[in-house]
Scaffold this motif. Sequence first.
Motif, PDB file in Angstrom:
ATOM      1  N   ILE A  70       0.838  -1.208   0.000  1.00 44.18           N
ATOM      2  CA  ILE A  70       0.000   0.000   0.000  1.00 44.18           C
ATOM      3  C   ILE A  70       0.873   1.258   0.000  1.00 44.18           C
ATOM      4  N   ILE A  71       1.861   1.265   0.896  1.00 42.88           N
ATOM      5  CA  ILE A  71       2.700   2.465   1.056  1.00 42.88           C
ATOM      6  C   ILE A  71       3.505   2.727  -0.224  1.00 42.88           C
ATOM      7  N   PHE A  72       4.047   1.673  -0.820  1.00 42.26           N
ATOM      8  CA  PHE A  72       4.848   1.826  -2.040  1.00 42.26           C
ATOM      9  C   PHE A  72       3.994   2.392  -3.180  1.00 42.26           C
ATOM     10  N   ARG A  73       2.843   1.767  -3.383  1.00 37.38           N
ATOM     11  CA  ARG A  73       2.006   2.199  -4.525  1.00 37.38           C
ATOM     12  C   ARG A  73       1.551   3.648  -4.371  1.00 37.38           C
ATOM     13  N   GLU A  74       1.144   3.972  -3.126  1.00 39.08           N
ATOM     14  CA  GLU A  74       0.675   5.335  -2.880  1.00 39.08           C
ATOM     15  C   GLU A  74       1.771   6.351  -3.212  1.00 39.08           C
ATOM     16  N   LYS A  75       3.010   6.032  -2.799  1.00 38.44           N
ATOM     17  CA  LYS A  75       4.113   6.983  -2.997  1.00 38.44           C
ATOM     18  C   LYS A  75       4.547   7.045  -4.464  1.00 38.44           C
ATOM     19  N   ILE A  76       4.679   5.895  -5.104  1.00 39.01           N
ATOM     20  CA  ILE A  76       5.201   5.877  -6.486  1.00 39.01           C
ATOM     21  C   ILE A  76       4.199   6.548  -7.427  1.00 39.01           C
ATOM     22  N   LEU A  77       2.912   6.438  -7.109  1.00 38.29           N
ATOM     23  CA  LEU A  77       1.906   7.068  -7.976  1.00 38.29           C
ATOM     24  C   LEU A  77       2.019   8.598  -7.949  1.00 38.29           C
ATOM     25  N   GLU A  78       2.581   9.115  -6.859  1.00 39.94           N
ATOM     26  CA  GLU A  78       2.819  10.570  -6.787  1.00 39.94           C
ATOM     27  C   GLU A  78       3.927  10.995  -7.736  1.00 39.94           C
ATOM     28  N   LEU A  79       4.737  10.022  -8.165  1.00 38.88           N
ATOM     29  CA  LEU A  79       5.921  10.347  -8.982  1.00 38.88           C
ATOM     30  C   LEU A  79       5.737   9.986 -10.450  1.00 38.88           C
ATOM     31  N   MET A  80       4.490   9.770 -10.841  1.00 40.51           N
ATOM     32  CA  MET A  80       4.219   9.290 -12.204  1.00 40.51           C
ATOM     33  C   MET A  80       4.664  10.248 -13.301  1.00 40.51           C
ATOM     34  N   ASP A  81       4.816  11.523 -12.977  1.00 41.12           N
ATOM     35  CA  ASP A  81       5.234  12.477 -14.016  1.00 41.12           C
ATOM     36  C   ASP A  81       6.755  12.484 -14.211  1.00 41.12           C
ATOM     37  N   GLN A  82       7.450  11.660 -13.444  1.00 44.64           N
ATOM     38  CA  GLN A  82       8.918  11.602 -13.563  1.00 44.64           C
ATOM     39  C   GLN A  82       9.318  10.602 -14.640  1.00 44.64           C
ATOM     40  N   GLU A  83      10.453  10.869 -15.276  1.00 44.25           N
ATOM     41  CA  GLU A  83      10.921   9.963 -16.330  1.00 44.25           C
ATOM     42  C   GLU A  83      11.776   8.828 -15.735  1.00 44.25           C
ATOM     43  N   THR A  84      12.648   9.227 -14.799  1.00 44.82           N
ATOM     44  CA  THR A  84      13.557   8.262 -14.168  1.00 44.82           C
ATOM     45  C   THR A  84      13.444   8.382 -12.655  1.00 44.82           C
ATOM     46  N   ILE A  85      13.433   7.232 -11.982  1.00 49.09           N
ATOM     47  CA  ILE A  85      13.393   7.245 -10.511  1.00 49.09           C
ATOM     48  C   ILE A  85      14.523   6.387  -9.952  1.00 49.09           C
ATOM     49  N   ILE A  86      15.250   6.973  -9.016  1.00 54.35           N
ATOM     50  CA  ILE A  86      16.229   6.201  -8.250  1.00 54.35           C
ATOM     51  C   ILE A  86      15.475   5.748  -6.998  1.00 54.35           C
ATOM     52  N   LEU A  87      15.367   4.454  -6.842  1.00 55.94           N
ATOM     53  CA  LEU A  87      14.570   3.890  -5.758  1.00 55.94           C
ATOM     54  C   LEU A  87      15.499   3.240  -4.730  1.00 55.94           C
ATOM     55  N   ASP A  88      15.659   3.936  -3.611  1.00 56.42           N
ATOM     56  CA  ASP A  88      16.600   3.486  -2.580  1.00 56.42           C
ATOM     57  C   ASP A  88      15.856   2.634  -1.542  1.00 56.42           C
ATOM     58  N   GLY A  89      16.230   1.346  -1.468  1.00 64.73           N
ATOM     59  CA  GLY A  89      15.707   0.494  -0.386  1.00 64.73           C
ATOM     60  C   GLY A  89      14.376  -0.189  -0.650  1.00 64.73           C
ATOM     61  N   PHE A  90      14.023  -0.374  -1.886  1.00 64.37           N
ATOM     62  CA  PHE A  90      12.816  -1.152  -2.227  1.00 64.37           C
ATOM     63  C   PHE A  90      13.079  -1.889  -3.534  1.00 64.37           C
ATOM     64  N   PRO A  91      12.844  -3.185  -3.622  1.00 68.03           N
ATOM     65  CA  PRO A  91      12.294  -4.113  -2.632  1.00 68.03           C
ATOM     66  C   PRO A  91      13.349  -4.588  -1.633  1.00 68.03           C
ATOM     67  N   ARG A  92      12.884  -4.845  -0.436  1.00 64.97           N
ATOM     68  CA  ARG A  92      13.796  -5.227   0.637  1.00 64.97           C
ATOM     69  C   ARG A  92      13.494  -6.631   1.151  1.00 64.97           C
ATOM     70  N   ASP A  93      12.530  -7.242   0.571  1.00 65.57           N
ATOM     71  CA  ASP A  93      12.102  -8.580   0.972  1.00 65.57           C
ATOM     72  C   ASP A  93      11.622  -9.276  -0.301  1.00 65.57           C
ATOM     73  N   ILE A  94      11.810 -10.597  -0.356  1.00 67.38           N
ATOM     74  CA  ILE A  94      11.491 -11.334  -1.582  1.00 67.38           C
ATOM     75  C   ILE A  94      10.017 -11.148  -2.003  1.00 67.38           C
ATOM     76  N   ASN A  95       9.135 -10.963  -1.021  1.00 67.39           N
ATOM     77  CA  ASN A  95       7.714 -10.763  -1.350  1.00 67.39           C
ATOM     78  C   ASN A  95       7.413  -9.372  -1.901  1.00 67.39           C
ATOM     79  N   GLN A  96       8.388  -8.476  -1.804  1.00 68.11           N
ATOM     80  CA  GLN A  96       8.199  -7.140  -2.401  1.00 68.11           C
ATOM     81  C   GLN A  96       8.624  -7.130  -3.866  1.00 68.11           C
ATOM     82  N   VAL A  97       9.362  -8.165  -4.285  1.00 72.44           N
ATOM     83  CA  VAL A  97       9.816  -8.209  -5.688  1.00 72.44           C
ATOM     84  C   VAL A  97       8.622  -8.214  -6.656  1.00 72.44           C
ATOM     85  N   PRO A  98       7.599  -9.080  -6.429  1.00 70.75           N
ATOM     86  CA  PRO A  98       6.453  -9.032  -7.353  1.00 70.75           C
ATOM     87  C   PRO A  98       5.676  -7.721  -7.312  1.00 70.75           C
ATOM     88  N   ILE A  99       5.740  -6.998  -6.193  1.00 66.42           N
ATOM     89  CA  ILE A  99       5.052  -5.684  -6.127  1.00 66.42           C
ATOM     90  C   ILE A  99       5.691  -4.752  -7.170  1.00 66.42           C
TER      91      ILE A  99
END
Length: 195
Positions: A70-99
């Motif tokens: 929930i937290i990831f999707r909510e935040k990344i959707l705020e950045l939809m107008d960006q072309e490139t994103i440096i994502l520090d610290g996600f995914p941090r668990d194997i179950n976050q990989v499919p997210i």
Amino acid sequence: MSIQRIIVVLGPPGSGKGTQGKMLAFKLNCAYLSMGQHLREFSVKGTELAKKVKETIDSGTIIPDDWMKIIFREKILELMDQETIILDGFPRDINQVPILDDFIKEVNIWEFEVVFLNVPEEILIARIKERKNKETRADDNPEIIHTRFKEYEKKTLPVIETYRQRGNLIEIDGHRDINTVHQELMSKLRVKDKQ
Ligand code: AMP
């Protein structure tokens, strides 16, 4: 315009994810999202979920995947107008990989790379102690640092291995001065400039 490129930065606590992630974002003139920083901001919002997030961060363990979805999707959707994103610290668990996989498919990301800053544990402990003198992070005390390392080994190393097997991983020896690490990172990226 929507997101076209994601560069994930992973590594153990104190490996310089924040420093290198921000330098990379500056160099590529793009957005930088630190999941740890976002969670620290989220944790003081006063909601029930925020309180639980704060307790989890302060304990040195990582936030459960169902909340992170929930937290990831909510935040990344705020950045939809960006072309490139440096994502520090996600995914941090194997179950976050499919997210993240689902998001990459949904948005049609064409360039995806994962930077792994590899630093030996004894160096990391010394670095975190030094950081503790400059910043006030409740999770930078010795007992909690130990828990954070254990969490990293148990949960994040399998993520790094998954990306290695997939051929997405750029491994960098992070045990060198900041500029040397940055230069090597830049030289190993498949795409060096903003497209
Ligand atoms: P960091 O600033 O990257 O050291 O992260 C600080 C803390 O935020 C971690 O110890 C976790 O409790 C939490 N955190 C950061 N990223 C994630 C994530 N992707 N999943 C779960 N918890 C996270």
